[in-house]
Design an enzyme around this catalytic site. Structure first.
Site, mmCIF file in Angstrom:
data_model
loop_
_atom_site.group_PDB
_atom_site.id
_atom_site.type_symbol
_atom_site.label_atom_id
_atom_site.label_comp_id
_atom_site.label_asym_id
_atom_site.label_seq_id
_atom_site.Cartn_x
_atom_site.Cartn_y
_atom_site.Cartn_z
ATOM 1 N N LYS A 1 -23.624 -3.219 -49.296
ATOM 2 C CA LYS A 1 -24.840 -2.562 -48.802
ATOM 3 C C LYS A 1 -25.173 -1.338 -49.671
ATOM 4 O O LYS A 1 -26.341 -1.107 -50.008
ATOM 5 C CB LYS A 1 -24.651 -2.167 -47.329
ATOM 6 C CG LYS A 1 -24.665 -3.394 -46.424
ATOM 7 C CD LYS A 1 -24.122 -3.155 -45.024
ATOM 8 C CE LYS A 1 -24.019 -4.511 -44.303
ATOM 9 N NZ LYS A 1 -23.365 -4.412 -42.979
ATOM 10 N N GLN B 1 -21.139 -0.241 -38.746
ATOM 11 C CA GLN B 1 -20.504 -1.485 -39.195
ATOM 12 C C GLN B 1 -19.608 -2.037 -38.073
ATOM 13 O O GLN B 1 -18.719 -1.353 -37.585
ATOM 14 C CB GLN B 1 -19.686 -1.224 -40.465
ATOM 15 C CG GLN B 1 -19.044 -2.458 -41.075
ATOM 16 C CD GLN B 1 -20.070 -3.476 -41.585
ATOM 17 O OE1 GLN B 1 -21.042 -3.127 -42.249
ATOM 18 N NE2 GLN B 1 -19.869 -4.745 -41.264
ATOM 19 N N ASP C 1 -30.418 -2.182 -37.650
ATOM 20 C CA ASP C 1 -29.910 -3.531 -37.376
ATOM 21 C C ASP C 1 -30.664 -4.209 -36.233
ATOM 22 O O ASP C 1 -30.464 -5.400 -35.981
ATOM 23 C CB ASP C 1 -28.418 -3.457 -36.992
ATOM 24 C CG ASP C 1 -27.500 -3.800 -38.150
ATOM 25 O OD1 ASP C 1 -27.939 -4.549 -39.044
ATOM 26 O OD2 ASP C 1 -26.356 -3.328 -38.154
#
Ligand code: NDP
Length: 280
Positions: free
Chosen positions: A52, A96, A119
């Site tokens: 990322k 994460q 997200d």
């Protein structure tokens, strides 16, 4: 032989699009920023976080990785999230997953400001998706839809079968396909005869985490098969689909590696850019 749905090619395209949008935002004085929080030292999560960061560098997004110790408390984690909510350099906050088992994932995700929820896992954004309203869409499902479109796979009117009903992949993928007018069947571990369902699919999405779950006899000839699974078998990365067998029957298939995983990262960049544009 099936058409290969090439994640590398489509992700490159999406990253180029994101880079162009970043350039336009920078001209207006806005640099999109992403904060990634990693708790603990899970090697797979470390790999994802690195990829990322690299993607941010490629498209010109400012990125900050915050690594917390395995024994971080819920209060410490949520305090950091609150600080990032107020940080004007940061447009998107990514926690994460998975978190170590002593931490409450849902509660931590609910602390991310919905307008920085890159997200799309916050209940507010999940609800907006459910209601077919504009909002942040989860990266993997969004990447699957991007891949289908780029591959020229018709969605409107197709029968899509999604195997796996997680909140991060299966369920939102089913909702996005439904929004695009597919007829959607959602399967899970209690589905009595999986093969009977998958054989109906014009579009088959496997998001389970079991190598070789989908075999050639479970696939309708000519179907588009999207393999979301990421499994490590004897040190090799494989999906949920028996690629060799299924690619002889399917009309199109996404490989692992080189498929949906790359789309996920590309869509993350797109989401950061959209959040930054909304702030601008
Ligand atoms: P989860 O473990 O949260 O969900 C798995 C789903 O599969 C569950 O809904 C479960 O059913 C279902 N399932 C389990 N066994 C069967 C079976 N035998 N038949 C039918 N359904 C079954 O996983 P995730 O959704 O988080 O991830 C799925 C896979 O995708 C993993 O391999 C993960 O690593 C990968 N992944 C890949 C990403 C990418 O970018 N490529 C991103 C995110 C995940 P039930 O609900 O009944 O338990």
């Amino acid at each position: 032989m099936a058409q290969i749905l090439d994640g590398r090619k489509y992700a490159d395209l999406a990253l180029d699009e994101a880079a162009a949008k970043v350039e336009a935002l920078k001209k207006k004085g806005v640099t999109p920023g992403l904060a990634v929080i990693l708790v603990g030292d899970d090697p797979a999560s470390q790999t994802y976080v690195r990829s990322k960061g690299k993607a941010c560098d490629r498209v010109g997004i400012y990125s900050r990785t915050l690594i917390l110790a395995e024994d971080t408390t819920q209060a410490e984690l949520e305090k950091l999230i609150m600080e990032l909510n107020r940080d004007t350099q940061i447009d998107g906050i990514l926690l994460q997953l998975p978190l170590p088992p002593h931490l409450d994932e849902q509660h931590a995700l609910s602390c991310i400001a919905p307008e920085k929820d890159v997200d799309g896992f916050h209940a507010l954004n999940a609800g907006r998706l459910m209601l077919s309203l504009e909002g942040v869409q989860p990266c993997t499902p969004k990447g699957i839809l991007y891949m289908l479109r780029q591959g020229g796979i018709p969605i409107d009117g197709a029968h899509a079968v999604v195997v796996g009903r997680s909140n991060i992949v299966g369920k939102p993928t089913a909702l996005l396909l439904l929004k695009e007018n597919a007829t959607v069947t959602l399967c899970h571990s209690h589905t009595p005869d999986l093969k009977e369902q998958t054989r109906q699919a014009d579009i088959l999405v496997a998001a389970v985490g079991k190598p070789q779950l989908i075999t050639a006899d479970m696939v309708k000839p000519g179907a588009a098969v999207i393999d979301v699974g990421i499994n490590r078998v004897n040190g090799r990365l494989v999906g949920d689909v028996d690629f060799a067998g299924v690619s002889a029957v399917a009309g199109a298939i996404s490989p692992v590696p080189g498929g949906v995983g790359l789309m996920t990262v590309a869509m993350l960049m797109d989401n950061v850019v959209s959040l930054a544009a909304a702030r601008a």
